[in-house]
Design a protein around this motif. Structure first.
Motif, PDB file in Angstrom:
ATOM      1  N   PRO A   1      10.074  -3.154  13.989  1.00  0.00           N
ATOM      2  CA  PRO A   1       9.688  -2.589  12.700  1.00  0.00           C
ATOM      3  C   PRO A   1       8.562  -1.564  12.830  1.00  0.00           C
ATOM      4  CG  PRO A   1       9.974  -4.950  12.506  1.00  0.00           C
ATOM      5  CD  PRO A   1      10.061  -4.631  13.972  1.00  0.00           C
ATOM      6  N   VAL A   2       8.643  -0.515  12.033  1.00  0.00           N
ATOM      7  CA  VAL A   2       7.689   0.590  12.115  1.00  0.00           C
ATOM      8  C   VAL A   2       7.002   0.764  10.767  1.00  0.00           C
ATOM      9  CG1 VAL A   2       7.405   3.047  12.572  1.00  0.00           C
ATOM     10  CG2 VAL A   2       9.123   1.747  13.829  1.00  0.00           C
ATOM     11  N   SER A   3       5.699   1.004  10.792  1.00  0.00           N
ATOM     12  CA  SER A   3       4.973   1.357   9.567  1.00  0.00           C
ATOM     13  C   SER A   3       4.171   2.619   9.832  1.00  0.00           C
ATOM     14  CB  SER A   3       4.034   0.232   9.130  1.00  0.00           C
ATOM     15  OG  SER A   3       3.011   0.040  10.081  1.00  0.00           O
ATOM     16  N   ARG A   4       4.246   3.538   8.895  1.00  0.00           N
ATOM     17  CA  ARG A   4       3.525   4.803   9.069  1.00  0.00           C
ATOM     18  C   ARG A   4       2.751   5.112   7.791  1.00  0.00           C
ATOM     19  NH1 ARG A   4       8.797   6.232  11.326  1.00  0.00           N
ATOM     20  NH2 ARG A   4       8.655   5.995  13.577  1.00  0.00           N
ATOM     21  N   GLY A   5       1.991   4.157   7.333  1.00  0.00           N
ATOM     22  CA  GLY A   5       1.204   4.342   6.130  1.00  0.00           C
ATOM     23  C   GLY A   5       0.365   3.115   5.888  1.00  0.00           C
ATOM     24  N   GLY A   6      -0.155   2.963   4.691  1.00  0.00           N
ATOM     25  CA  GLY A   6      -0.977   1.795   4.448  1.00  0.00           C
ATOM     26  C   GLY A   6      -1.188   1.473   2.994  1.00  0.00           C
ATOM     27  N   SER A   7      -0.972   2.444   2.106  1.00  0.00           N
ATOM     28  CA  SER A   7      -1.233   2.243   0.689  1.00  0.00           C
ATOM     29  C   SER A   7       0.079   2.162  -0.069  1.00  0.00           C
ATOM     30  CB  SER A   7      -2.070   3.403   0.145  1.00  0.00           C
ATOM     31  OG  SER A   7      -3.245   3.583   0.921  1.00  0.00           O
ATOM     32  N   ASN A   8       0.158   1.225  -0.993  1.00  0.00           N
ATOM     33  CA  ASN A   8       1.402   0.973  -1.721  1.00  0.00           C
ATOM     34  C   ASN A   8       1.117   1.009  -3.221  1.00  0.00           C
ATOM     35  OD1 ASN A   8       3.306  -0.262   0.634  1.00  0.00           O
ATOM     36  ND2 ASN A   8       1.189  -0.931   0.891  1.00  0.00           N
ATOM     37  N   ASN A   9       1.557   2.057  -3.888  1.00  0.00           N
ATOM     38  CA  ASN A   9       1.273   2.188  -5.309  1.00  0.00           C
ATOM     39  C   ASN A   9       2.092   1.182  -6.113  1.00  0.00           C
ATOM     40  OD1 ASN A   9       1.629   3.457  -8.163  1.00  0.00           O
ATOM     41  ND2 ASN A   9      -0.040   4.594  -7.234  1.00  0.00           N
ATOM     42  N   GLY A  10       1.424   0.531  -7.046  1.00  0.00           N
ATOM     43  CA  GLY A  10       2.084  -0.347  -7.990  1.00  0.00           C
ATOM     44  C   GLY A  10       1.405  -0.196  -9.335  1.00  0.00           C
ATOM     45  N   VAL A  11       2.172   0.024 -10.395  1.00  0.00           N
ATOM     46  CA  VAL A  11       1.547   0.316 -11.684  1.00  0.00           C
ATOM     47  C   VAL A  11       0.849  -0.907 -12.265  1.00  0.00           C
ATOM     48  CG1 VAL A  11       3.185   2.160 -12.161  1.00  0.00           C
ATOM     49  CG2 VAL A  11       3.677  -0.140 -12.978  1.00  0.00           C
ATOM     50  N   TYR A  12       1.289  -2.092 -11.836  1.00  0.00           N
ATOM     51  CA  TYR A  12       0.592  -3.325 -12.197  1.00  0.00           C
ATOM     52  C   TYR A  12       1.106  -4.428 -11.295  1.00  0.00           C
ATOM     53  CZ  TYR A  12      -2.100  -6.503 -15.144  1.00  0.00           C
ATOM     54  OH  TYR A  12      -3.037  -7.397 -15.603  1.00  0.00           O
ATOM     55  N   SER A  13       0.281  -5.454 -11.087  1.00  0.00           N
ATOM     56  CA  SER A  13       0.662  -6.546 -10.194  1.00  0.00           C
ATOM     57  C   SER A  13      -0.257  -7.726 -10.412  1.00  0.00           C
ATOM     58  CB  SER A  13       0.546  -6.086  -8.731  1.00  0.00           C
ATOM     59  OG  SER A  13      -0.828  -5.918  -8.391  1.00  0.00           O
ATOM     60  N   LYS A  14       0.103  -8.843  -9.796  1.00  0.00           N
ATOM     61  CA  LYS A  14      -0.756 -10.024  -9.852  1.00  0.00           C
ATOM     62  C   LYS A  14      -2.093  -9.758  -9.167  1.00  0.00           C
ATOM     63  CE  LYS A  14       2.488 -12.475  -8.025  1.00  0.00           C
ATOM     64  NZ  LYS A  14       3.256 -13.660  -7.534  1.00  0.00           N
ATOM     65  N   ALA A  15      -2.113  -8.909  -8.146  1.00  0.00           N
ATOM     66  CA  ALA A  15      -3.379  -8.576  -7.487  1.00  0.00           C
ATOM     67  C   ALA A  15      -4.280  -7.790  -8.434  1.00  0.00           C
ATOM     68  CB  ALA A  15      -3.111  -7.771  -6.217  1.00  0.00           C
ATOM     69  N   MET A  16      -3.714  -6.856  -9.179  1.00  0.00           N
ATOM     70  CA  MET A  16      -4.503  -6.084 -10.139  1.00  0.00           C
ATOM     71  C   MET A  16      -5.006  -6.975 -11.266  1.00  0.00           C
ATOM     72  SD  MET A  16      -2.164  -2.609 -10.259  1.00  0.00           S
ATOM     73  CE  MET A  16      -3.182  -1.767 -11.476  1.00  0.00           C
ATOM     74  N   GLU A  17      -4.148  -7.884 -11.707  1.00  0.00           N
ATOM     75  CA  GLU A  17      -4.552  -8.804 -12.767  1.00  0.00           C
ATOM     76  C   GLU A  17      -5.732  -9.660 -12.324  1.00  0.00           C
ATOM     77  OE1 GLU A  17      -2.462 -12.076 -15.763  1.00  0.00           O
ATOM     78  OE2 GLU A  17      -1.511 -11.579 -13.848  1.00  0.00           O
ATOM     79  N   GLN A  18      -5.698 -10.154 -11.089  1.00  0.00           N
ATOM     80  CA  GLN A  18      -6.791 -10.971 -10.570  1.00  0.00           C
ATOM     81  C   GLN A  18      -8.092 -10.191 -10.462  1.00  0.00           C
ATOM     82  OE1 GLN A  18      -5.196 -12.426  -6.875  1.00  0.00           O
ATOM     83  NE2 GLN A  18      -3.765 -13.843  -7.878  1.00  0.00           N
ATOM     84  N   MET A  19      -7.992  -8.877 -10.206  1.00  0.00           N
ATOM     85  CA  MET A  19      -9.192  -8.053 -10.066  1.00  0.00           C
ATOM     86  C   MET A  19      -9.620  -7.411 -11.379  1.00  0.00           C
ATOM     87  SD  MET A  19      -8.322  -6.277  -6.360  1.00  0.00           S
ATOM     88  CE  MET A  19      -9.903  -5.441  -6.186  1.00  0.00           C
ATOM     89  N   GLY A  20      -8.893  -7.725 -12.468  1.00  0.00           N
ATOM     90  CA  GLY A  20      -9.267  -7.202 -13.777  1.00  0.00           C
ATOM     91  C   GLY A  20      -8.987  -5.727 -13.956  1.00  0.00           C
ATOM     92  N   LEU A  21      -7.999  -5.203 -13.243  1.00  0.00           N
ATOM     93  CA  LEU A  21      -7.673  -3.780 -13.311  1.00  0.00           C
ATOM     94  C   LEU A  21      -6.553  -3.537 -14.310  1.00  0.00           C
ATOM     95  CD1 LEU A  21      -7.787  -3.037  -9.488  1.00  0.00           C
ATOM     96  CD2 LEU A  21      -9.516  -2.466 -11.197  1.00  0.00           C
TER      97      LEU A  21
END
Length: 581
Positions: free
Chosen positions: A117-137
């Motif tokens: 498996p190959v990855s050539r990046g690091g940031s993953n845009n999401g308009v909303y998520s459980k991670a954002m909800e936990q951080m109050g974003l």
């Protein structure tokens, strides 16, 4: 983890981790078609070859890469494998497609020219998520923001793709978060710029990043994509039963039963593990191409992204296992195969992703918002823009190089001081900023001196640059930039008592090309009449019609989040539902 740049130009081919970079899209590894020399020879036989690498070509002449090689002969095809879906490419886009298809009951074969498996990046845009909800974003509001980005792209894109991403993003990013969590991989949100809503540079906080150890939150957020790539590779093979074939290079598509055929349905792809014999991989429902960009092919860059040719490295060998690499990655294997079977190139200009590994911006994804000059010591822009826009402007300068000059007073007067690869909400103190400048922590090749004149000399700029500095100081004192109209809060003087003084030269780095063959809202590849080619789909960087002009980074991690996760995730559901039959 960084590229070194001098004022004579970009050091091509610098290997990079995600630290010090803007987030990049996943470029799924895949197969190489016939070597370019063979294509050129075939074109020459027909007296149709372009002038390779020269950028000179008439409208009537096809380029060498557009001319299909001889079809692979039947006696070279030694085996046939069949599945509902064949995915070509082992990066994030290909693996997400395979996982989504398999989770929805489809039999899948994934082939990839990479070893793993190959990855050539690091940031993953999401308009909303459980991670954002936990951080109050907050959830991204698309109503006005997408209209602003519509203008930034000049309207040269397919809005259906963007809104489809928005409507399915939360489900898809939460799906990835859960897969990561089951493997002990955590998710957080990256730090971004502080532009306010309504500002054309506003960047919603939405870049999801993966990590394992909490210490990674301080400078390594955004470098953890290999964690999730490795887990996705394990997940599809072990948990979902996807038939994964590494070190297998796709070379030609089969359309209407014929390699490189130009009518009928795309039935299969021919691929090789040894370079001499081929297996025919039949996809009864779909063949999905997720083979990354075309930036390692000079002719393709000359035709579609000529502005970035000088930043590319065409000499090094193609490495299908390469991570982030400044100067060009993949040779457009999938794009060529699709052209050979009648796919049509997108109508809008191709987007290029310019990196800023050497631009000492105030915050992640921004430009250096203080004074910047060209090689004649002249100011040339309003510096308060996103880094992608600054890079695009700097590309027009002599030697494609800008020079940042500032005093130590900027540490207290500027800011807030954030940095790429730090968790959202983390900022540096004035003392920490000065220490980072003094130690060149971020690899900006910073020069330091007691006087402005010494900094000017160390940067190789003309002595008259001091006149530009004094004019700039006058506008700072007046609180009004009457040259480029930068806001007063960004007007920080560089007076003779504001030292010690710093300077850094900056040349944009090239990260990747984006787009290619026309692609509709269901990721189907289109022909010259905009009719879908039955059975053929795009994923990842290969999705055409998604961007135009310059990758702005106003939506952090958009290429990964939209093109490599959300849209391929939805594609798997649609293929299984029969909606695309």
């Amino acid at each position: 983890m960084r590229a070194n740049v001098d004022r004579r130009g970009f050091v091509k081919g610098a290997a990079l981790g995600a630290a010090g970079l803007v987030a990049t899209g996943a470029l799924a590894a895949c197969a190489a078609p016939a070597e370019k020399t063979e294509q050129s020879a075939a074109a020459a036989d027909g007296d149709l070859a372009s002038t390779a690498g020269s950028g000179v070509n008439s409208a009537e002449q096809p380029w060498a890469f557009e001319i299909a090689p001889e079809p692979i002969a039947d006696d070279q095809i030694t085996a046939t494998e069949e599945a509902d879906v064949v995915v070509v490419g082992g990066g994030m886009a290909g693996m997400v497609t395979a996982a989504s298809c398999a989770e929805n009951g489809l039999k899948v074969i994934l082939i990839s020219a990479s070893q793993a498996p190959v990855s050539r990046g690091g940031s993953n845009n999401g308009v909303y998520s459980k991670a954002m909800e936990q951080m109050g974003l907050p959830r991204m509001d698309p109503t006005w923001f997408y209209r602003m980005q519509y203008a930034a792209n000049g309207g040269n894109f397919r809005p259906e793709l963007w809104y489809k991403f928005y409507n399915h993003s939360e489900e898809a990013i939460n799906w990835i978060i859960d897969i990561a969590a089951n493997a002990g991989i955590k998710t957080t949100i990256e730090s971004g710029p502080e532009y306010k809503e309504g500002d054309p540079m506003f960047t919603p906080t939405a870049a999801h990043a993966f990590y394992v150890d909490d210490e990674e939150l301080h400078g390594k957020v955004g470098t953890g994509e290999p964690y999730i790539a490795a887990e996705m590779g394990r997940y599809i093979a072990e948990d979902l039963g996807v038939d994964v074939r590494w070190n297998v290079k796709a070379e030609q598509l089969v359309r209407g039963g014929t390699p490189n055929g130009t009518s009928g349905r795309v039935d299969a792809v021919l691929a090789t593990a040894d370079g001499s014999t081929y297996t025919k991989y039949v996809g009864t429902k779909a063949v999905v191409m997720a083979t990354g960009d075309f930036s390692h092919d000079r002719d393709m860059m000359e035709k579609y992204c000529p502005q970035a040719v000088e930043l590319c490295d065409f000499e090094s060998e193609v490495n299908y296992d390469q991570g982030i690499w400044m100067g060009g990655l993949m040779p457009g294997d999938g794009h060529k195969m699709e052209l050979w079977v009648g796919g049509a190139w997108q109508k809008e200009p191709n987007n290029i992703m310019l990196g800023r590994p050497n631009l000492p911006g105030d915050q992640p994804y921004t430009s250096h918002t203080g004074l910047m000059v060209d090689n004649a010591g002249r100011r040339f822009m309003n510096e308060d823009v996103l880094g992608g826009f600054a890079c695009a402007t700097i590309m027009h300068l002599p030697e494609k190089t800008a020079y940042c000059i500032w005093g130590q007073n900027r540490a207290e007067a500027g800011g807030p001081w954030g940095a790429i690869n730090f968790v959202h909400g983390e900022y540096f103190t004035t003392e920490e900023v000065i220490e980072r400048w003094d130690n060149d922590t971020d690899g900006f090749n910073i020069v330091k001196a007691d006087t402005r004149e010494e900094v000017i000399a160390q940067l190789g700029l003309p002595a008259e640059t001091i006149d530009t500095i004094e004019r700039y100081n006058g506008m700072c004192a007046a609180g009004a930039d009457t040259d480029f109209y930068k806001t007063a809060d960004k007007l920080i003087p560089i007076g003779e008592n504001d030292g010690p003084f710093y300077g850094a030269a900056f040349t944009p780095g090239f990260l990747t090309s984006l787009g290619g063959l026309r692609t509709d809202a269901h990721l189907r590849v289109l022909d010259a009449t905009d009719t879908p080619i039955e059975g053929l789909y795009n994923a990842g960087c290969m999705i055409g019609n998604f961007y135009s002009a310059t990758y702005t980074f106003a939506m952090e991690g958009m290429n990964y989040g939209a093109c490599c996760i959300t849209l391929p995730y939805v594609l798997g559901q649609e293929l299984a539902s029969g909606e695309l039959a």
